[in-house]
Design an enzyme around this catalytic site. Sequence first.
Site, PDB file in Angstrom:
ATOM      1  CB  SER A 342      -0.874   0.022   1.262  1.00  0.00           C
ATOM      2  OG  SER A 342      -0.187   0.622   2.351  1.00  0.00           O
ATOM      3  CG  ASP A 343       1.628   5.812  -1.192  1.00  0.00           C
ATOM      4  OD1 ASP A 343       2.541   5.850  -0.343  1.00  0.00           O
ATOM      5  OD2 ASP A 343       1.555   6.646  -2.126  1.00  0.00           O
ATOM      6  CD1 TRP A 344       1.623   7.514   5.611  1.00  0.00           C
ATOM      7  CD2 TRP A 344       3.785   6.948   5.570  1.00  0.00           C
ATOM      8  NE1 TRP A 344       2.146   7.816   6.826  1.00  0.00           N
ATOM      9  CE2 TRP A 344       3.473   7.483   6.837  1.00  0.00           C
ATOM     10  CE3 TRP A 344       5.092   6.533   5.322  1.00  0.00           C
ATOM     11  CZ2 TRP A 344       4.419   7.616   7.848  1.00  0.00           C
ATOM     12  CZ3 TRP A 344       6.046   6.673   6.319  1.00  0.00           C
ATOM     13  CH2 TRP A 344       5.703   7.200   7.579  1.00  0.00           C
TER      14      TRP A 344
END
Length: 809
Positions: A342-344
């Site tokens: 995932s992105d942050w």
Amino acid sequence: MSAARAARPRAAAASPPSVHAPVPGAAPANAPLVAPAPGAVPANPPAPAKTPRAALRALTGALLLAACAPGPRPATTGAGPRPSPDEERFVSALVGKMTLEEKIGQLTQSPAWGGADVPMNDSVAAEVRAGRVGSFLGIPWPQRQRELQRTVMEESRLKIPLMFAHDVIHGFRTIFPVPLAEAASWDPDMVQRDARIAADEATASGIHWTFAPMVDIARDPRWGRIVEGSGEDPFLGSVMAAARVRGFQGPGLGTDSTMMATAKHFVAYGAAEGGRDYNTADISERTLREVYLPPFHAAVRAGVASVMPSFNEIAGVPMHANAGLIDGVLRREWGWDGIVVSDWGGVQELIAHGVATGPEHAAMLGILSGVDVDMASGTYRAGLPDAVRSGRVPMAVVDQSVRRVLRAKYRLGLFRDPFRYLDPDREDRRARPTPAHRAAARQAARQSIVLLKNDGGTLPLAKDVGTLAVIGALATDARSALGSWAAVGRESETVTVLDGIREAVSRRTRVLAADGVPLDKDDDSGIPEAVRVARRADAVVLVLGETAEMSGEAHSRSTLDLPGRQLELARAVVATGRPVVVVLMNGRPLAIPWLAANVPAILETWFLGTETGHAVADVLFGDYNPTGKLPITFPRAVGQVPIYYAHKNTGRPPVDAERYTSKYLDLPSTPLYPFGYGLSYTAFAYDSVRVGAERIGPTDSVVVSVDVRNRGDRPGRELVQLYIQDEVASVTRPVKELRGFRRTGVLLPDQRERVAFTLHPDDLAFTDAAGRRVVEPGFFKVFLGGSSADVRQARFEVVAAAAGTTKKK
Ligand code: NOJ
């Protein structure tokens, strides 16, 4: 025609399946590419289903993607070949021993807790001991990594080594030009080499995994992250994506300087409405498939080990819950089985997007859509235990994601030797800007510079020019020279523009400097001093643009004008009558019509990294004859955005004299500087385009060529670009599409070279309204030239195979 007739296997008949092809046991035919947003969690969840897709469908009733290849799921993985039997046995045995908490631990990536000098605290140690973390990001410090790895290997139950990830985007300690700049080199070999050097330095500092390349196509320069990608074009973007993946990953994940690459941000992040970061993207399936997806597909074909979803939604479905695109296109249609990270906070943000009621729901949507690893938010930790226990998320789905993470660790050799990336001797020798790394950075930097204007041979400047004024705050700004993702690059190791000029000029030349104006406020008090300095000089180098903080993540701008009072500074300096060369430093195309009209010479230098000053001086003083070409269109004003060369014709193409055509009242419809544009200190003449055959069949290839002559008085190299246009098709096609590029050798004055390309059927194909990839009979234009707007053209015809008749004129 015979030489041109070597048909390639990827002809129309063998092309990818229709986006509307039914997937056995999955979505109905004609389901949309982008799945509708999953609904709320039903009160009585149905029995666990076997696959993520089935589970998500069962839970939400959502239609999934129909754009997948029919038949069994291909067994290739992004991280390399099929898993070996040994690997599978090892991974299965390990998964069999893991508790649910330990499994979720492998799917949890934790952020750094402090700087290089902050030792691990008790709560981090406890998490690591309990096996509640599988990887860390943002810890590029070997002494901290050793502490963590030792804790996990000595004090945790299963002793599963940690992975360390970091944003190594355009260099680690030696900083290369920002990706947008490197794209201006149009040199994939160089780009691959630079990524390799970055991997060499980073892996010597314990890093296993980078969150690069960013392969987002971007056509809106307001969007700050345009600096991180390769510009507006899917063809160039795909070439650069593959080059970076090859560079970061090197010969394979088992070798000692390999770093897993991550193609990000999947997908259409660059299509954010209004150019505002994180914003919604609402685009057609055609645009998604023709513009935004190709660089990801290229990265997958190059074997990328991981992919990161983007923060945006598309047509109502946030990408961290987009089973249609992640599980559908990426995994099933493309047959890729690497790690989706995932992105942050991207999983947690499903709550703010309004598709998840809380952490459990968000975790469920994330993992069922195919997101394996949760970066930084802790949402899997918080939400997955209940989701699994209640049967909403089948254990098989968790296991599948865990297996992907364990396979990566296995392939990186971490089970064999968890400390193999933490060899102090190697760190000492390789994690620093060696002379060879600096030489590569200098070469990359000079190749990334684009000469936008050079009236009357203002450039190159003589090294003994007399007195040279260097004006502008950016001339001494080492931080900005390093660009937006400087990893552990150091300002103290960076050559600024002023340093580079001082080093390059002859001893007889006096260099005067003035800061001019600050970039971040409306303060013109430095202009009089700058003017005084300019008056004392024989020539002026005026460094203008943006600081590095004005582009990048969360740094979108609503205008493309020079920030602060730089335009007033430029007007005042030009008014002195001295010859002025503008050196632009910026992370996005700027709208600079006044400079273009009033300054004799302009160099676009972006942010060039560690060797900035040397490279700028090399070009200013003619030690390097510029070869860079724009990977992105420069508009005249922000109001033209989005403006890109591969636009559609419309039913009313702009005609100045005709009122009811597609144009503005107050601006020309053309850009200030077009895609592919860039001058040299010499000039090139193009002869007529030759086409190997006037007519070809739809599975044939054709050779096109052009003679290029150096018509100037210095040696130089030209980048020849090949574009096509399908003149009439069953759906509208862009007015030009890049299909190839090639650099000539060094041509001496009057020397010529023939540059040839082979166009294959796939180069002429597009996806028709029924979702089939086809080459339609009819005429094609072929354009060859030194910019998208300066080309010679010819035509050929594709005739229907059997009948030899043409469908269109
Ligand atoms: C957020 C950014 O969008 C992404 O590109 C980056 O890799 C992560 N943060 C980690 O730093």
